[in-house]
Design an enzyme around this catalytic site. Structure first.
Site, PDB file in Angstrom:
ATOM      1  CG  ASP A  95      -6.967   3.911   2.338  1.00  0.00           C
ATOM      2  OD1 ASP A  95      -7.999   3.539   1.720  1.00  0.00           O
ATOM      3  OD2 ASP A  95      -6.739   5.109   2.580  1.00  0.00           O
TER       4      ASP A  95
ATOM      5  CE  LYS B 116      -1.499   2.073   3.555  1.00  0.00           C
ATOM      6  NZ  LYS B 116      -2.102   2.467   4.846  1.00  0.00           N
TER       7      LYS B 116
END
Length: 230
Positions: free
Chosen positions: A158, A140
């Site tokens: 996220d 991420k």
């Protein structure tokens, strides 16, 4: 028959083909998101790709406003890898102690800064593979740096992106990697970086985890989520 989508990870996600009707619905969702959040960008404050990298590392389990309060002070004298490594671990912890998981993050930021100096000439690498070699950098974080810092097509998943994409029917993936694959399959590559921000800001402003504002949502007619405001 299932279609297959790879997201540069060696993992293959099998998903159902999209019908013409569903493609029309998804296109409508994307049109509204792009119009509603056309001027949005990262809420994190930074003046370099290095500062972005540090801020994203600090943002895990910490909201962006709190990270900005920390970096507003930290980056005054320690906004480069050269100046960051001058800090001791105790000094680094003192700067970021209001940040969740601050002890691990302090170690990772210092180790990453040292690695950038020793292996990358002080520059942040611009590939996912190299970024993920840095301490504290997962997929991420790497995707955020690639899309926001380098303008490359990447989709960072996220908690906001995961929640909103599932409610909108853009994904039914069980984990962030499968969700990333789904989103990248239904959204054109040229829009991945922008769509990341559209989904985040929609999650912050309207589609919250608790008490989403469904009655005020511009996507209500196209959304698959059946929850109600409480």
């Amino acid at each position: 028959m299932a279609a297959e989508t790879k997201v540069n990870s060696g993992k293959t996600a099998k998903t159902k083909r999209i019908s013409a009707k569903e493609r029309q619905r998804i296109n409508g969702v994307l049109d509204i998101l792009s119009t509603t959040y056309k001027d949005t960008k990262s809420a994190l404050k930074f003046n370099s790709t290095y500062q972005l990298l540090v801020a994203v590392i600090l943002s895990a389990q910490t909201n962006d406003n709190q990270v900005n309060k920390i970096t507003d002070v930290l980056f005054v004298d320690h906004g480069t890898p050269e100046t960051m490594v001058q800090l001791s671990l105790d000094e680094m912890e003192a700067y970021i102690k209001t940040c969740g998981l601050y002890k691990n993050k302090a170690k990772n930021v210092l180790a990453t800064s040292q690695m950038l100096l020793s292996e990358y000439g002080g520059q942040v690498p611009d590939t996912r593979e190299e970024l993920m070699k840095l301490p504290g950098v997962g997929r991420k974080t790497a995707n955020v740096v690639l899309s926001v810092g380098f303008g490359k097509p990447a989709m960072a998943v996220d908690t906001h992106v995961f929640r909103v994409s599932h409610r909108l029917g853009l994904s039914n993936g069980k984990d962030p990697l499968d969700t990333e694959a789904d989103i990248c399959r239904v959204i054109p590559e040229k829009d991945w970086a922008d769509a990341h921000h559209w989904l985040i800001w929609h999650g912050r402003k309207v589609c919250s985890a608790q008490r989403p504002k469904c009655s005020d949502c511009p996507l209500a007619a196209l959304c698959l989520y059946k929850g109600e405001d409480k």
